[in-house]
Design a protein around this motif. Sequence first.
Motif, short mmCIF file in Angstrom:
data_model
loop_
_atom_site.label_atom_id
_atom_site.label_comp_id
_atom_site.label_asym_id
_atom_site.label_seq_id
_atom_site.Cartn_x
_atom_site.Cartn_y
_atom_site.Cartn_z
N ILE A 115 -3.00 9.40 -2.27
CA ILE A 115 -3.63 8.45 -1.37
C ILE A 115 -5.14 8.60 -1.55
O ILE A 115 -5.68 9.70 -1.45
CB ILE A 115 -3.20 8.64 0.10
CG1 ILE A 115 -3.84 7.56 0.99
CG2 ILE A 115 -3.45 10.04 0.60
CD1 ILE A 115 -3.27 7.49 2.40
N THR A 116 -5.77 7.50 -1.92
CA THR A 116 -7.21 7.51 -2.13
C THR A 116 -7.90 7.07 -0.85
O THR A 116 -7.27 6.56 0.08
CB THR A 116 -7.61 6.54 -3.26
OG1 THR A 116 -7.30 5.21 -2.85
CG2 THR A 116 -6.90 6.88 -4.57
N ARG A 117 -9.20 7.24 -0.82
CA ARG A 117 -9.96 6.76 0.34
C ARG A 117 -9.83 5.25 0.46
O ARG A 117 -9.75 4.71 1.55
CB ARG A 117 -11.41 7.18 0.22
CG ARG A 117 -11.59 8.67 0.25
CD ARG A 117 -12.73 9.08 1.11
NE ARG A 117 -12.95 10.52 1.02
CZ ARG A 117 -12.50 11.38 1.93
NH1 ARG A 117 -11.84 10.95 2.96
NH2 ARG A 117 -12.73 12.66 1.79
N ALA A 118 -9.79 4.56 -0.68
CA ALA A 118 -9.62 3.10 -0.67
C ALA A 118 -8.25 2.73 -0.10
O ALA A 118 -8.13 1.79 0.69
CB ALA A 118 -9.78 2.53 -2.07
N ASP A 119 -7.19 3.47 -0.50
CA ASP A 119 -5.85 3.24 0.06
C ASP A 119 -5.87 3.47 1.56
O ASP A 119 -5.30 2.70 2.32
CB ASP A 119 -4.81 4.18 -0.56
CG ASP A 119 -4.50 3.85 -2.00
OD1 ASP A 119 -4.63 2.67 -2.40
OD2 ASP A 119 -4.10 4.78 -2.72
N GLN A 156 -8.38 3.24 3.59
CA GLN A 156 -9.13 2.16 4.24
C GLN A 156 -8.27 0.90 4.35
O GLN A 156 -8.23 0.26 5.41
CB GLN A 156 -10.42 1.87 3.47
CG GLN A 156 -11.30 0.82 4.11
CD GLN A 156 -11.82 1.25 5.47
OE1 GLN A 156 -12.12 2.40 5.69
NE2 GLN A 156 -11.92 0.31 6.39
N ARG A 157 -7.57 0.53 3.27
CA ARG A 157 -6.70 -0.65 3.29
C ARG A 157 -5.57 -0.47 4.30
O ARG A 157 -5.22 -1.39 5.03
CB ARG A 157 -6.14 -0.92 1.90
CG ARG A 157 -7.13 -1.52 0.97
CD ARG A 157 -6.45 -1.91 -0.34
NE ARG A 157 -7.40 -1.75 -1.42
CZ ARG A 157 -7.44 -0.72 -2.27
NH1 ARG A 157 -6.57 0.24 -2.21
NH2 ARG A 157 -8.36 -0.68 -3.19
N PHE A 158 -5.00 0.72 4.31
CA PHE A 158 -3.92 1.08 5.23
C PHE A 158 -4.39 0.91 6.68
O PHE A 158 -3.74 0.26 7.49
CB PHE A 158 -3.52 2.53 4.94
CG PHE A 158 -2.24 3.00 5.54
CD1 PHE A 158 -1.02 2.52 5.10
CD2 PHE A 158 -2.24 3.96 6.53
CE1 PHE A 158 0.17 2.98 5.65
CE2 PHE A 158 -1.06 4.43 7.08
CZ PHE A 158 0.14 3.93 6.63
N MET A 159 -5.55 1.48 6.99
CA MET A 159 -6.08 1.40 8.35
C MET A 159 -6.47 -0.03 8.72
O MET A 159 -6.23 -0.47 9.83
CB MET A 159 -7.29 2.34 8.50
CG MET A 159 -6.93 3.80 8.39
SD MET A 159 -5.64 4.34 9.54
CE MET A 159 -6.48 4.12 11.09
N THR A 160 -7.05 -0.77 7.78
CA THR A 160 -7.42 -2.16 8.05
C THR A 160 -6.18 -2.99 8.37
O THR A 160 -6.19 -3.78 9.31
CB THR A 160 -8.17 -2.76 6.85
OG1 THR A 160 -9.36 -2.00 6.64
CG2 THR A 160 -8.52 -4.21 7.07
N ILE A 171 0.84 -1.20 0.00
CA ILE A 171 0.00 0.00 0.00
C ILE A 171 0.88 1.25 0.00
O ILE A 171 0.66 2.17 -0.78
CB ILE A 171 -0.95 0.00 1.21
CG1 ILE A 171 -1.97 -1.12 1.09
CG2 ILE A 171 -1.66 1.35 1.34
CD1 ILE A 171 -2.75 -1.39 2.36
N VAL A 172 1.88 1.27 0.86
CA VAL A 172 2.78 2.43 0.95
C VAL A 172 3.54 2.61 -0.37
O VAL A 172 3.67 3.74 -0.85
CB VAL A 172 3.73 2.30 2.15
CG1 VAL A 172 4.80 3.38 2.13
CG2 VAL A 172 2.95 2.33 3.45
N GLU A 173 4.00 1.52 -0.97
CA GLU A 173 4.70 1.61 -2.26
C GLU A 173 3.78 2.23 -3.32
O GLU A 173 4.21 3.09 -4.09
CB GLU A 173 5.16 0.23 -2.71
CG GLU A 173 6.35 -0.30 -1.95
CD GLU A 173 6.70 -1.72 -2.34
OE1 GLU A 173 6.15 -2.25 -3.33
OE2 GLU A 173 7.53 -2.31 -1.64
#
Length: 67
Positions: free
Chosen positions: A25-29, A31-35, A15-17
């Motif tokens: 950074i999208t809202r989907a990114d 969300q994935r980051f936080m999950t 995700i970071v890459e």
Amino acid sequence: MSVSAHSPDATLEKIVERIFSTHQITRADQQRFMTALLSKDSLTSKEQSHIDRVFDGLRRGLLRVVD
């Protein structure tokens, strides 16, 4: 032996890459980051470094938040 693509650390790193390769950074990114982060009881120093890198990129204007 390779790291599983489904492990939280590998997912977080990917995700970071992606965030830094697109400079967005999208809202989907987000969300994935936080999950990925919330799925763990505690953060490793590497995970903390990833978080710091993203927040620093946002603060310095290197990343753009998009929908």
